[in-house]
Design an enzyme around this catalytic site. Structure first.
Site, PDB file in Angstrom:
ATOM      1  N   ASP A   1       9.479   7.206   0.447  1.00  8.15           N
ATOM      2  CA  ASP A   1       8.750   7.619  -0.755  1.00  8.15           C
ATOM      3  C   ASP A   1       8.349   6.372  -1.566  1.00  8.15           C
ATOM      4  OD1 ASP A   1       7.922   8.583  -3.189  1.00  8.15           O
ATOM      5  OD2 ASP A   1       9.670   9.868  -3.523  1.00  8.15           O
TER       6      ASP A   1
ATOM      7  N   GLU B   1       0.846  -1.192   0.000  1.00  5.58           N
ATOM      8  CA  GLU B   1       0.000   0.000   0.000  1.00  5.58           C
ATOM      9  C   GLU B   1       0.882   1.243   0.000  1.00  5.58           C
ATOM     10  OE1 GLU B   1      -2.484   1.021   3.412  1.00  5.58           O
ATOM     11  OE2 GLU B   1      -3.580   2.493   2.213  1.00  5.58           O
TER      12      GLU B   1
ATOM     13  N   ASP C   1      -2.858  12.143  -2.153  1.00  2.00           N
ATOM     14  CA  ASP C   1      -3.002  13.605  -2.053  1.00  2.00           C
ATOM     15  C   ASP C   1      -3.395  14.174  -3.412  1.00  2.00           C
ATOM     16  OD1 ASP C   1      -2.295  13.782   0.671  1.00  2.00           O
ATOM     17  OD2 ASP C   1      -0.178  13.602   0.147  1.00  2.00           O
TER      18      ASP C   1
ATOM     19  N   THR D   1     -10.427   2.812   4.594  1.00  2.00           N
ATOM     20  CA  THR D   1      -9.328   3.670   5.057  1.00  2.00           C
ATOM     21  C   THR D   1      -9.927   4.848   5.841  1.00  2.00           C
ATOM     22  OG1 THR D   1      -9.303   5.296   3.247  1.00  2.00           O
ATOM     23  CG2 THR D   1      -8.132   3.235   2.842  1.00  2.00           C
ATOM     24  N   HIS D   2      -9.049   5.587   6.540  1.00  4.19           N
ATOM     25  CA  HIS D   2      -9.523   6.752   7.288  1.00  4.19           C
ATOM     26  C   HIS D   2     -10.164   7.780   6.354  1.00  4.19           C
ATOM     27  CE1 HIS D   2      -6.736   5.206  10.418  1.00  4.19           C
ATOM     28  NE2 HIS D   2      -7.695   5.640  11.196  1.00  4.19           N
ATOM     29  N   PHE D   3      -9.553   7.954   5.161  1.00  2.00           N
ATOM     30  CA  PHE D   3     -10.111   8.942   4.234  1.00  2.00           C
ATOM     31  C   PHE D   3     -11.451   8.502   3.686  1.00  2.00           C
ATOM     32  CE2 PHE D   3      -8.209  12.876   2.662  1.00  2.00           C
ATOM     33  CZ  PHE D   3      -7.314  13.057   3.688  1.00  2.00           C
ATOM     34  N   GLU D   4     -11.617   7.213   3.489  1.00  2.00           N
ATOM     35  CA  GLU D   4     -12.918   6.763   3.010  1.00  2.00           C
ATOM     36  C   GLU D   4     -13.981   7.116   4.064  1.00  2.00           C
ATOM     37  OE1 GLU D   4     -14.017   2.637   2.765  1.00  2.00           O
ATOM     38  OE2 GLU D   4     -15.645   3.117   1.401  1.00  2.00           O
TER      39      GLU D   4
ATOM     40  N   LYS E   1      -4.134  22.236  -7.377  1.00  2.00           N
ATOM     41  CA  LYS E   1      -3.781  23.214  -8.432  1.00  2.00           C
ATOM     42  C   LYS E   1      -3.128  22.510  -9.616  1.00  2.00           C
ATOM     43  CE  LYS E   1      -3.169  27.067  -5.328  1.00  2.00           C
ATOM     44  NZ  LYS E   1      -2.224  27.698  -4.416  1.00  2.00           N
TER      45      LYS E   1
HETATM   46  C1  SAM Z   1      -4.785  11.892   1.632  1.00  2.00           C
HETATM   47  S1  SAM Z   1      -3.793  10.803   2.575  1.00  2.00           S
HETATM   48  C2  SAM Z   1      -4.673   9.243   2.469  1.00  2.00           C
HETATM   49  C3  SAM Z   1      -4.194   8.246   3.491  1.00  2.00           C
HETATM   50  C4  SAM Z   1      -4.857   6.854   3.416  1.00  2.00           C
HETATM   51  N1  SAM Z   1      -4.547   6.180   2.180  1.00  2.00           N
HETATM   52  C5  SAM Z   1      -6.350   6.960   3.577  1.00  2.00           C
HETATM   53  O1  SAM Z   1      -7.087   6.696   2.620  1.00  2.00           O
HETATM   54  O2  SAM Z   1      -6.797   7.286   4.701  1.00  2.00           O
HETATM   55  C6  SAM Z   1      -2.426  10.530   1.477  1.00  2.00           C
HETATM   56  C7  SAM Z   1      -1.206   9.933   2.185  1.00  2.00           C
HETATM   57  O3  SAM Z   1      -0.204   9.634   1.233  1.00  2.00           O
HETATM   58  C8  SAM Z   1       1.071   9.988   1.773  1.00  2.00           C
HETATM   59  N2  SAM Z   1       1.991  10.178   0.638  1.00  2.00           N
HETATM   60  C9  SAM Z   1       1.999  11.221  -0.236  1.00  2.00           C
HETATM   61  N3  SAM Z   1       2.963  11.032  -1.167  1.00  2.00           N
HETATM   62  C10 SAM Z   1       3.561   9.839  -0.874  1.00  2.00           C
HETATM   63  C11 SAM Z   1       4.637   9.105  -1.451  1.00  2.00           C
HETATM   64  N4  SAM Z   1       5.282   9.564  -2.533  1.00  2.00           N
HETATM   65  N5  SAM Z   1       5.004   7.933  -0.878  1.00  2.00           N
HETATM   66  C12 SAM Z   1       4.356   7.482   0.228  1.00  2.00           C
HETATM   67  N6  SAM Z   1       3.348   8.142   0.825  1.00  2.00           N
HETATM   68  C13 SAM Z   1       2.945   9.296   0.283  1.00  2.00           C
HETATM   69  C14 SAM Z   1       0.762  11.234   2.580  1.00  2.00           C
HETATM   70  O4  SAM Z   1       1.754  11.509   3.537  1.00  2.00           O
HETATM   71  C15 SAM Z   1      -0.580  10.867   3.199  1.00  2.00           C
HETATM   72  O5  SAM Z   1      -0.420  10.187   4.427  1.00  2.00           O
END
Ligand code: SAM
Length: 214
Positions: free
Chosen positions: A97, A45, A120, A193-196, A124
């Protein structure tokens, strides 16, 4: 990601199995060897946030291994603590990353699934290049999936969904999108997920797609 402060992590919790830093992993470290059963199918994931998917998937599928990669250290640690607290040894977190992980650490034909949930949005237009669903990542996912392996991609951002689907069609030979709409509808509400959870509580539509390596 979240606005609420994270719950404190028990300082006595041993995270040595559950948390690693991508840039500190030796080049020769095999990812399956981070797990008790390296022969189990491996799912990754990318962007776990606080790790709800990681801990429910690891609990539900003890015969599979789940590797989460999260760029924000505090979330990677929090997700690892959630796995450690529940004794879920088939879930391991990498702080780092996800794009770099897929660029050079994952052998071809090695993954049963890749999960990308609510990445994310970078609203923009000039920031769209910071999104994770970009051609290089898509190609690396295709290479990393084993035959029949699945990519799961969910988002609440329609423009991101449509652009990502067009890009996947243009840049890869993954079959799909396999429609998974309605998967989470009806019955007992169980959030992936938390966002869902956040979006569904606000009645925001969610776009879900699945792709398969044929
Ligand atoms: C909007 S949150 C969604 C989190 C989770 N997937 C959820 O649905 O609740 C996006 C997550 O992706 C992480 N993230 C962003 N770019 C990333 C990358 N290149 N590699 C790993 N994680 C990343 C952010 O730090 C953040 O925790």
């Amino acid at each position: 990601m979240g606005r609420r402060a994270l719950r404190k992590i028990d300082p006595d919790l041993d995270l040595s199995h559950h948390l690693h830093t991508l840039t500190e992993l030796p080049a020769e470290q095999s990812l399956p060897e981070l797990f008790d059963n390296p022969a189990a199918p491996l799912e990754v994931e990318v962007g776990t946030g606080k790790g709800l998917f990681m801990r429910s998937a690891a609990a539900e599928h003890p015969a599979r291994n789940f590797l989460g990669v999260e760029i924000a250290g505090k979330y990677a640690r929090f997700a690892a603590a959630g796995l450690a607290k529940r004794g879920l040894h088939n879930g391991v977190m990498l702080h780092g990353d996800g794009l770099a992980l897929f660029a050079d650490r994952i052998p071809a034909d090695s993954l049963a699934a890749v999960h990308v949930y609510f990445p994310d949005p970078w609203w923009k237009k000039r920031h769209h290049k910071r999104r994770v669903m970009i051609p290089a990542f898509a190609k690396n996912i295709e290479r990393a999936l084993s035959l029949g392996g699945r990519l799961h991609f969910w988002t609440d951002v329609r423009d991101y969904f449509e652009t990502a689907l067009e890009m996947l069609a243009a840049e890869t030979r993954l079959a799909g999108p396999i429609d998974v709409a309605g998967q989470a509808a009806g019955g007992e509400v169980k959030y992936h997920t938390h966002f869902e959870r956040r979006m569904r509580l606000r009645d925001v539509p969610i776009y879900r797609a699945e792709f398969a390596r044929g």
